[in-house]
Design an enzyme around this catalytic site. Structure first.
Site, short mmCIF file in Angstrom:
data_model
loop_
_atom_site.label_atom_id
_atom_site.label_comp_id
_atom_site.label_asym_id
_atom_site.label_seq_id
_atom_site.Cartn_x
_atom_site.Cartn_y
_atom_site.Cartn_z
CG LEU A 1 34.65 -4.81 20.71
CD1 LEU A 1 34.57 -3.51 21.28
CD2 LEU A 1 34.80 -6.03 21.53
NE ARG B 1 23.81 4.63 22.19
CZ ARG B 1 25.30 4.86 22.09
NH1 ARG B 1 25.63 6.23 21.88
NH2 ARG B 1 25.91 4.06 22.02
N GLY C 1 31.35 -4.16 15.78
CA GLY C 1 30.36 -4.96 15.03
C GLY C 1 29.53 -3.75 14.61
CG ASN D 1 25.89 4.47 18.53
OD1 ASN D 1 26.29 3.46 18.68
ND2 ASN D 1 26.91 5.56 18.59
CE1 TYR E 1 -1.06 -17.55 -10.75
CE2 TYR E 1 -2.57 -19.13 -11.13
CZ TYR E 1 -1.44 -18.71 -10.54
OH TYR E 1 -0.87 -19.46 -9.65
CG ASN F 1 -1.26 -14.83 -28.19
OD1 ASN F 1 -0.54 -13.91 -27.88
ND2 ASN F 1 -2.46 -14.44 -28.39
CG ASN G 1 -2.78 -22.96 -10.18
OD1 ASN G 1 -3.47 -22.28 -9.85
ND2 ASN G 1 -1.46 -23.02 -9.49
CB ALA H 1 -12.59 -15.49 -27.06
#
Ligand code: UD1
Ligand code: CA
Length: 461
Positions: free
Chosen positions: A12, A19, A109, A233, A372, A383, A392, A429
């Site tokens: 069902l 509700r 159901g 319900n 990232y 590394n 990107n 760096a």
């Protein structure tokens, strides 16, 4: 078509679920990440020789679409209940599709945690030419239909909560909404249904007294597994179901050798397999399809979705991993984000505040701090220093960054894709890499530092 089917399963699912106060039809609300109706379907699939009928009405197309997507192999006979005139009226809509020689099994159901075992008991009892009704006793039976038994203890009828008098309302035994009976018995009882009740609906529950009146026997089977018959319900019922469902799943994993620090504070959604000797800390959320190997440790507050975590990898607290593959003995986090399409090989290290997207990192590669790494292929033992960014995206297209093995990328470098860096290269760096770097070389791009003697900082007047 299953020609051996002798159980007509009727689910069902035509009501809106007022509700719930939701635009989403009730049976599509999730427990454990799966729609309520999907749980009921799974329980039905655990039974032999069934033909499945689903009654739809409110938002019928959404319910159908969900079932077709989530259960592509399921054969369903759909029945339409255009107007929701009650649960008995709902079953009537399927009646023309049922085989009068069969047993009907009626499922709600909106009662998701039912187990196949309980349903089989109903089917076995109904096979003795009886109406078999699943009941349970609740401390707080509010809202459920009450089971009224005669002085000999036989079930004689069900009275809905709102139709009860005071003494009936005090009854703690309730109707779970599950019943099995011969289709022929169902059919003759349904033909006599009336709607003289508070809601003016055709109640399926009246089938009990109608069956009794036509001389059929009714057997109430009382289960003490209250959680398996919890109906949804309202939103708070939904939350209760979720809690019981999660406890049930956690127990299954623990039984299979997984440590769960606090089973009340982990969440599983969809299909998740976990090998023994894993340990899950609190507030872990794991969503399927996910496979977790043995000896994996997942720290607090981590979310793993649609991923593979190979043996022995360690996820430190507060990581989010989505549609990714994490290799054996890799260590991630705390605070790492691994996005879709990422493949990390064994012994990779991803540290705090590092985002990896659609990238491969070969064995032993490391990006430990604030980086990232997107659309990149990174060679073994390379590394990536603190603060390195792969640039990107040029505003229109994404490009790849390819970095060889044993490369050292110093801190705060930008790698402007498309760009390739050869094996064993060193990037100083602060370098902005815009052209390919040959193997075994040092690349550096920095403005020369200057010092101004006697410089005075501004002061406030
Ligand atoms: C129903 C039972 C109650 C039982 C409870 C168990 C009736 C009259 N009452 O009450 O005895 O204790 O379940 O959880 O059966 N539906 C339709 N068409 C309709 C009405 C409902 O398909 O016209 C479906 C709903 O979508 C839902 C199920 O039937 O999946 C149950 O309906 P609901 O309104 O939730 O019944 P309850 O009040 O919970
Ligand atoms: Ca209900």
């Amino acid at each position: 078509m299953n020609s051996a089917a002798n159980i007509d399963v009727i689910i069902l699912a035509a009501g809106q679920g007022t509700r719930m106060k939701s635009a989403l039809t009730k049976v599509l609300h999730p427990v454990g990440g799966q729609a309520l109706i999907s749980h009921v379907i799974e329980a039905a699939k655990g039974l032999a020789n069934t033909k499945i009928h689903i009654i739809v009405g409110q938002n019928a197309s959404a319910v159908k679409k969900h079932v077709l997507n989530a259960h592509p192999d399921l054969e369903v006979n759909w029945a339409m209940q255009a107007e929701q005139l009650g649960t008995g009226h709902a079953v009537l809509q399927a009646l023309p599709n049922l085989d009068t020689a069969n047993t009907a099994l009626i499922l709600c159901g909106d009662v998701p945690l039912i187990k196949s075992g309980e349903l089989n008991k109903l089917i076995e009892t109904a096979a003795l030419n009886q109406l078999a009704l699943l009941t349970t006793e609740l401390d707080d039976p509010t809202g459920y239909g009450r089971i009224i038994r005669d002085t000999e203890g036989n079930v004689c009828k069900i009275v809905e909560h709102r139709d009860c008098d005071d003494s009936q309302r005090a009854t703690r035994e309730i109707n779970t909404g599950f019943m099995a009976l011969p289709v022929s018995m169902l059919s003759s009882a349904l033909s006599k249904l009336e709607n003289n009740n508070d809601q003016q609906e055709y109640y399926l529950t009246d089938v009990i007294k109608l069956a009794k009146a036509q001389g059929d026997s009714v057997t109430g089977i009382c289960t003490n597994d209250f959680s398996s018959v919890l109906g949804v319900n309202s939103r708070s019922d939904l939350a209760q179901c979720e809690k019981h469902y999660q406890m049930r799943r956690a127990q299954t994993y623990m039984d299979a050798g997984v440590s769960i620090i606090d089973p009340a504070r982990v969440t599983f959604r969809g299909s998740v397999s976990i090998e023994p000797d894993c340990s899950l800390d609190i507030n872990t959320i794991i969503e399927g399809p996910t496979c977790i190997g043995s000896n994996v440790v997942i720290g607090a507050n981590s979310i793993v979705r649609g991923s593979v975590l190979a043996d022995g990898c360690r996820i430190e607290p507060n990581c989010v991993i989505e549609d990714a593959h994490v290799g054996a003995s890799a260590v991630l986090g705390p605070f790492a984000r691994i996005r879709p399409g990422s493949k990390l090989s064994e012994n990779v290290r991803i540290g705090n505040f590092v985002e990896v997207k659609n990238s491969t990192l070969a064995a032993g590669a490391k990006a430990n701090h604030l980086s990232y790494v997107g659309d990149s292929d990174i060679g073994a033992s390379t590394n990536i220093g603190a603060g390195v960014i792969t640039c990107n995206y040029d505003g229109a297209y994404k490009h790849r960054t390819v970095i060889g093995e044993n490369v050292f990328v110093g801190s705060d470098c930008q790698l402007v894709a498309p760009v390739t860096i050869g094996n064993n290269a060193t990037i100083g760096a602060g370098t902005t890499v815009t052209t390919d770097v040959e193997a075994d070389t040092l690349s550096i791009s920095r403005t020369k530092q200057k010092s101004v003697q006697g410089w005075k900082r501004p002061t406030k007047k």
